[in-house]
Design a protein around this motif. Structure first.
Motif, PDB file in Angstrom:
ATOM      1  N   GLU A 180       0.696  -5.193   2.788  1.00  0.00           N
ATOM      2  CA  GLU A 180       1.704  -4.588   3.667  1.00  0.00           C
ATOM      3  C   GLU A 180       1.504  -3.086   3.742  1.00  0.00           C
ATOM      4  N   GLY A 181       1.601  -2.515   4.947  1.00  0.00           N
ATOM      5  CA  GLY A 181       1.456  -1.058   5.073  1.00  0.00           C
ATOM      6  C   GLY A 181       1.405  -0.597   6.502  1.00  0.00           C
ATOM      7  N   ARG A 182       0.474   0.307   6.799  1.00  0.00           N
ATOM      8  CA  ARG A 182       0.329   0.853   8.144  1.00  0.00           C
ATOM      9  C   ARG A 182      -0.996   0.452   8.771  1.00  0.00           C
ATOM     10  N   ASP A 183      -2.040   0.412   7.927  1.00  0.00           N
ATOM     11  CA  ASP A 183      -3.398   0.221   8.449  1.00  0.00           C
ATOM     12  C   ASP A 183      -4.115  -0.924   7.744  1.00  0.00           C
ATOM     13  N   MET A 184      -3.339  -1.884   7.224  1.00  0.00           N
ATOM     14  CA  MET A 184      -3.961  -2.991   6.485  1.00  0.00           C
ATOM     15  C   MET A 184      -4.832  -3.844   7.412  1.00  0.00           C
TER      16      MET A 184
ATOM     17  N   TYR B  65       0.720   5.171  -1.978  1.00  0.00           N
ATOM     18  CA  TYR B  65       0.922   6.506  -1.394  1.00  0.00           C
ATOM     19  C   TYR B  65       2.134   7.185  -2.019  1.00  0.00           C
TER      20      TYR B  65
ATOM     21  N   ARG C  66       9.314  10.826  10.517  1.00  0.00           N
ATOM     22  CA  ARG C  66       8.207  10.173   9.797  1.00  0.00           C
ATOM     23  C   ARG C  66       7.392   9.285  10.746  1.00  0.00           C
TER      24      ARG C  66
ATOM     25  N   HIS D 259      11.118   5.434  -4.435  1.00  0.00           N
ATOM     26  CA  HIS D 259      11.901   5.377  -3.197  1.00  0.00           C
ATOM     27  C   HIS D 259      13.030   6.400  -3.157  1.00  0.00           C
TER      28      HIS D 259
ATOM     29  N   SER E 165       0.843  -1.207   0.000  1.00  0.00           N
ATOM     30  CA  SER E 165       0.000   0.000   0.000  1.00  0.00           C
ATOM     31  C   SER E 165       0.873   1.250   0.000  1.00  0.00           C
ATOM     32  N   GLY E 166       2.066   1.155   0.581  1.00  0.00           N
ATOM     33  CA  GLY E 166       2.990   2.290   0.582  1.00  0.00           C
ATOM     34  C   GLY E 166       3.343   2.718  -0.845  1.00  0.00           C
TER      35      GLY E 166
ATOM     36  N   VAL F  78       5.767  12.164   1.441  1.00  0.00           N
ATOM     37  CA  VAL F  78       4.699  11.156   1.406  1.00  0.00           C
ATOM     38  C   VAL F  78       3.775  11.193   2.628  1.00  0.00           C
TER      39      VAL F  78
ATOM     40  N   ARG G  87      18.192   1.030   6.073  1.00  0.00           N
ATOM     41  CA  ARG G  87      17.819   1.936   4.977  1.00  0.00           C
ATOM     42  C   ARG G  87      19.046   2.577   4.318  1.00  0.00           C
TER      43      ARG G  87
HETATM   44  O1   DC Z   1       5.770   1.753   3.930  1.00  0.00           O
HETATM   45  P1   DC Z   1       6.352   2.949   3.221  1.00  0.00           P
HETATM   46  O2   DC Z   1       7.494   3.601   3.958  1.00  0.00           O
HETATM   47  O3   DC Z   1       6.679   2.681   1.795  1.00  0.00           O
HETATM   48  O4   DC Z   1       5.154   4.012   3.202  1.00  0.00           O
HETATM   49  C1   DC Z   1       5.313   5.283   2.663  1.00  0.00           C
HETATM   50  C2   DC Z   1       4.403   6.262   3.368  1.00  0.00           C
HETATM   51  O5   DC Z   1       3.045   6.005   3.054  1.00  0.00           O
HETATM   52  C3   DC Z   1       4.507   6.273   4.890  1.00  0.00           C
HETATM   53  O6   DC Z   1       5.226   7.407   5.325  1.00  0.00           O
HETATM   54  C4   DC Z   1       3.116   6.341   5.393  1.00  0.00           C
HETATM   55  C5   DC Z   1       2.240   6.111   4.211  1.00  0.00           C
HETATM   56  N1   DC Z   1       1.425   4.898   4.321  1.00  0.00           N
HETATM   57  C6   DC Z   1       0.248   5.020   4.994  1.00  0.00           C
HETATM   58  O7   DC Z   1      -0.072   6.091   5.533  1.00  0.00           O
HETATM   59  N2   DC Z   1      -0.597   3.946   5.051  1.00  0.00           N
HETATM   60  C7   DC Z   1      -0.256   2.778   4.490  1.00  0.00           C
HETATM   61  N3   DC Z   1      -1.091   1.747   4.535  1.00  0.00           N
HETATM   62  C8   DC Z   1       0.979   2.645   3.811  1.00  0.00           C
HETATM   63  C9   DC Z   1       1.811   3.723   3.761  1.00  0.00           C
END
Ligand code: DC
Length: 208
Positions: free
Chosen positions: A124-128, A37, A171, A89, A33-34, A97, A153
């Protein structure tokens, strides 16, 4: 198999590498999902839109649709004929972002794209595991100390470790709201684990 596995976590906690390995082991696609974004952010950059202007961003998404193509080993994002994948990236995208991802309607747009994708997959992400696929059967949440994340990183960025660590911590703060683990997620601190060990733990969780 129509299973959905969610792997959420903080920036540079190893989500993408882990999700891709887990997906390959199960022979199903993984969804980043990132990437979406990041692709919206790149579009904002290319079209020189004011990043605080949510309405203009949504209009740009109508006129310049983005498509996420999930594969087991990687994801691609296309904007029409343009392959955006290699532009996602950069440090410029890293910096902008979070601001883009905080617009509620941008989040809605991303979530609509994600929900169209057919299961099975690893997301994969933050709020999946919370907002997007609360029904997922297996949920994981990855963390790691910021120093360790910066060291990881640094292999992908030209900047020195100290400035990468500072940017990651910033971040973390900016992403805090959408980065809460689901109540039913298994938390894994990856600081002292190898990629293989994290993958193993997740596969064990999926098979039990
Ligand atoms: O996982 P990543 O670092 O590639 O994500 C990039 C940005 O996208 C991260 O700073 C927050 C946002 N993001 C988000 O808010 N919700 C998600 N499900 C995935 C990413």
């Amino acid at each position: 198999m129509t299973v959905i596995i969610t792997i959420d976590g903080i920036a540079a906690s190893g989500k993408s590498s882990v999700a891709s390995r887990v997906a390959r082991a199960l022979n199903i696609p993984y969804i980043s999902s990132g990437y979406l974004y990041r692709a919206v952010t790149h579009l904002v950059y290319v079209l020189q839109i004011d990043p605080s202007n949510q309405k203009a961003i949504l209009e740009a998404l109508e006129t310049h649709p983005l498509t996420l193509i999930p594969h087991p080993e990687e994801n691609e994002v296309w904007q029409g004929e343009h392959n955006y994948t290699s532009a996602l990236h950069t440090s410029e995208v890293d910096r902008m972002v979070s601001e883009i991802a905080q617009h509620p309607q941008v989040r809605d747009w991303v979530n609509v794209q994600l929900k169209k994708l057919p299961a099975p997959f690893v997301a994969e992400g933050r709020d999946m595991g919370t907002a997007v696929f609360p029904q997922a059967k297996h949920k994981f949440y990855l963390t790691a100390r910021s120093k360790v994340r910066a060291q990881r990183r640094a292999k992908e960025r030209p900047e020195d470790i100290a400035s990468i660590q500072a940017a990651l911590e910033l971040r973390d703060q900016e992403d805090q709201v959408q980065s809460k683990p689901a109540e039913d997620a298994l938390l894994i601190d990856t600081s002292d684990l190898t990629l293989e060990q994290v993958v193993e733990r997740i596969l064990k969780g999926v098979h039990t």
